[in-house]
Design a protein around this motif. Sequence first.
Motif, mmCIF file in Angstrom:
data_model
loop_
_atom_site.group_PDB
_atom_site.id
_atom_site.type_symbol
_atom_site.label_atom_id
_atom_site.label_comp_id
_atom_site.label_asym_id
_atom_site.label_seq_id
_atom_site.Cartn_x
_atom_site.Cartn_y
_atom_site.Cartn_z
ATOM 1 N N GLN A 98 0.834 -1.208 0.000
ATOM 2 C CA GLN A 98 0.000 0.000 0.000
ATOM 3 C C GLN A 98 0.864 1.252 0.000
ATOM 4 O OE1 GLN A 98 -2.261 -1.097 3.543
ATOM 5 N NE2 GLN A 98 -4.159 -0.971 2.335
ATOM 6 N N ILE A 99 1.931 1.242 0.766
ATOM 7 C CA ILE A 99 2.839 2.390 0.808
ATOM 8 C C ILE A 99 3.506 2.577 -0.550
ATOM 9 C CG2 ILE A 99 4.956 3.277 1.852
ATOM 10 C CD1 ILE A 99 4.032 1.883 4.461
ATOM 11 N N GLY A 100 3.851 1.479 -1.197
ATOM 12 C CA GLY A 100 4.410 1.565 -2.541
ATOM 13 C C GLY A 100 3.446 2.203 -3.521
ATOM 14 N N TYR A 101 2.169 1.847 -3.419
ATOM 15 C CA TYR A 101 1.155 2.460 -4.280
ATOM 16 C C TYR A 101 0.980 3.947 -3.974
ATOM 17 C CZ TYR A 101 -0.222 -2.136 -6.000
ATOM 18 O OH TYR A 101 -0.226 -3.371 -6.597
ATOM 19 N N VAL A 102 1.131 4.320 -2.719
ATOM 20 C CA VAL A 102 1.047 5.741 -2.357
ATOM 21 C C VAL A 102 2.172 6.512 -3.032
ATOM 22 C CG1 VAL A 102 1.326 7.393 -0.460
ATOM 23 C CG2 VAL A 102 -0.176 5.423 -0.183
ATOM 24 N N PHE A 103 3.397 5.982 -2.975
ATOM 25 C CA PHE A 103 4.520 6.661 -3.619
ATOM 26 C C PHE A 103 4.366 6.679 -5.134
ATOM 27 C CE2 PHE A 103 6.690 5.890 0.468
ATOM 28 C CZ PHE A 103 7.073 7.197 0.726
ATOM 29 N N SER A 108 -1.943 19.915 6.238
ATOM 30 C CA SER A 108 -2.716 20.177 7.460
ATOM 31 C C SER A 108 -4.012 19.380 7.483
ATOM 32 C CB SER A 108 -3.027 21.669 7.582
ATOM 33 O OG SER A 108 -1.841 22.416 7.649
ATOM 34 N N LEU A 109 -4.703 19.343 6.357
ATOM 35 C CA LEU A 109 -5.934 18.557 6.290
ATOM 36 C C LEU A 109 -5.657 17.063 6.473
ATOM 37 C CD1 LEU A 109 -7.956 20.227 3.386
ATOM 38 C CD2 LEU A 109 -8.557 20.137 5.809
ATOM 39 N N ALA A 110 -4.584 16.590 5.893
ATOM 40 C CA ALA A 110 -4.240 15.174 6.027
ATOM 41 C C ALA A 110 -3.962 14.823 7.484
ATOM 42 C CB ALA A 110 -3.027 14.842 5.161
ATOM 43 N N ALA A 111 -3.228 15.676 8.177
ATOM 44 C CA ALA A 111 -2.924 15.415 9.583
ATOM 45 C C ALA A 111 -4.185 15.480 10.441
ATOM 46 C CB ALA A 111 -1.898 16.419 10.088
ATOM 47 N N TRP A 112 -5.112 16.324 10.066
ATOM 48 C CA TRP A 112 -6.334 16.495 10.842
ATOM 49 C C TRP A 112 -7.334 15.367 10.581
ATOM 50 C CZ3 TRP A 112 -11.251 19.094 9.349
ATOM 51 C CH2 TRP A 112 -12.063 19.360 10.452
ATOM 52 N N ILE A 113 -7.417 14.918 9.322
ATOM 53 C CA ILE A 113 -8.426 13.928 8.941
ATOM 54 C C ILE A 113 -7.956 12.492 9.141
ATOM 55 C CG2 ILE A 113 -9.716 13.019 6.970
ATOM 56 C CD1 ILE A 113 -9.891 15.912 5.936
ATOM 57 N N MET A 114 -6.726 12.194 8.762
ATOM 58 C CA MET A 114 -6.252 10.803 8.797
ATOM 59 C C MET A 114 -5.656 10.479 10.165
ATOM 60 S SD MET A 114 -4.738 10.090 5.029
ATOM 61 C CE MET A 114 -3.265 11.013 5.318
ATOM 62 N N THR A 115 -6.480 9.981 11.046
ATOM 63 C CA THR A 115 -6.028 9.702 12.407
ATOM 64 C C THR A 115 -6.030 8.228 12.764
ATOM 65 O OG1 THR A 115 -8.268 10.075 13.197
ATOM 66 C CG2 THR A 115 -6.745 11.958 13.264
ATOM 67 N N GLY A 116 -6.466 7.397 11.835
ATOM 68 C CA GLY A 116 -6.509 5.977 12.153
ATOM 69 C C GLY A 116 -6.632 5.119 10.909
ATOM 70 N N LEU A 140 -8.033 7.508 2.164
ATOM 71 C CA LEU A 140 -7.842 8.934 1.892
ATOM 72 C C LEU A 140 -6.382 9.281 1.590
ATOM 73 C CD1 LEU A 140 -10.169 10.490 4.601
ATOM 74 C CD2 LEU A 140 -10.570 10.357 2.140
ATOM 75 N N MET A 141 -5.478 8.401 1.994
ATOM 76 C CA MET A 141 -4.059 8.667 1.768
ATOM 77 C C MET A 141 -3.755 8.814 0.276
ATOM 78 S SD MET A 141 -1.266 9.400 2.823
ATOM 79 C CE MET A 141 0.042 8.966 3.887
ATOM 80 N N TYR A 142 -4.447 8.063 -0.565
ATOM 81 C CA TYR A 142 -4.205 8.133 -2.003
ATOM 82 C C TYR A 142 -4.633 9.488 -2.570
ATOM 83 C CZ TYR A 142 -3.567 3.175 -1.321
ATOM 84 O OH TYR A 142 -3.125 1.961 -0.856
ATOM 85 N N LEU A 143 -5.717 10.048 -2.060
ATOM 86 C CA LEU A 143 -6.152 11.374 -2.490
ATOM 87 C C LEU A 143 -5.135 12.433 -2.080
ATOM 88 C CD1 LEU A 143 -8.334 13.372 -3.555
ATOM 89 C CD2 LEU A 143 -9.224 13.399 -1.230
ATOM 90 N N PHE A 144 -4.723 12.394 -0.810
ATOM 91 C CA PHE A 144 -3.736 13.365 -0.351
ATOM 92 C C PHE A 144 -2.406 13.179 -1.066
ATOM 93 C CE2 PHE A 144 -6.602 13.473 3.404
ATOM 94 C CZ PHE A 144 -6.884 14.825 3.381
ATOM 95 N N ALA A 145 -2.033 11.933 -1.352
ATOM 96 C CA ALA A 145 -0.784 11.665 -2.064
ATOM 97 C C ALA A 145 -0.831 12.242 -3.474
ATOM 98 C CB ALA A 145 -0.517 10.168 -2.107
ATOM 99 N N ALA A 146 -1.974 12.156 -4.125
ATOM 100 C CA ALA A 146 -2.108 12.728 -5.465
ATOM 101 C C ALA A 146 -1.927 14.244 -5.433
ATOM 102 C CB ALA A 146 -3.464 12.359 -6.060
ATOM 103 N N ILE A 147 -2.487 14.878 -4.432
ATOM 104 C CA ILE A 147 -2.339 16.336 -4.314
ATOM 105 C C ILE A 147 -0.888 16.691 -3.999
ATOM 106 C CG2 ILE A 147 -3.083 18.402 -3.051
ATOM 107 C CD1 ILE A 147 -5.800 16.965 -2.683
#
Length: 111
Positions: free
Chosen positions: A16-21, A60-68, A74-81
């Motif tokens: 999953q981390i590889g796909y994020v990168f 900031s939004l990623a740190a606030w929203i992704m808490t667990g 959602l990591m893929y959306l933030f990674a794309a941005i």
Amino acid sequence: FSTTYMIHVLNMTSSQIGYVFLCVFVAGIPGSKLGGMIGLKINPLRSALLCLVVFIINTSLAAWIMTGEESQHLMYLFAAIWGVCLGWLHPTNAALYCTIIPRGQESELMG
């Protein structure tokens, strides 16, 4: 976000981390094109500042929203941005650097 955050907070696997990168790298391609278009519309300095503002808001939004673990998707959306911002920022910084080089000293500072 760092790999450590994805492992310990989001409980993501190595694939999953590889796909994020991969998502970050692929999103950098249109980000580079976007940076060129925005840099032409407004100057490179304002384009770089706008990119950094988007980057800060996204982080900031990623740190606030992704808490667990439930917010892994959602990591893929933030990674794309983040990818768009990184693709946008690097060529914009190069263009900005070229605009501040004094005339006649191009080869001294770029070589």
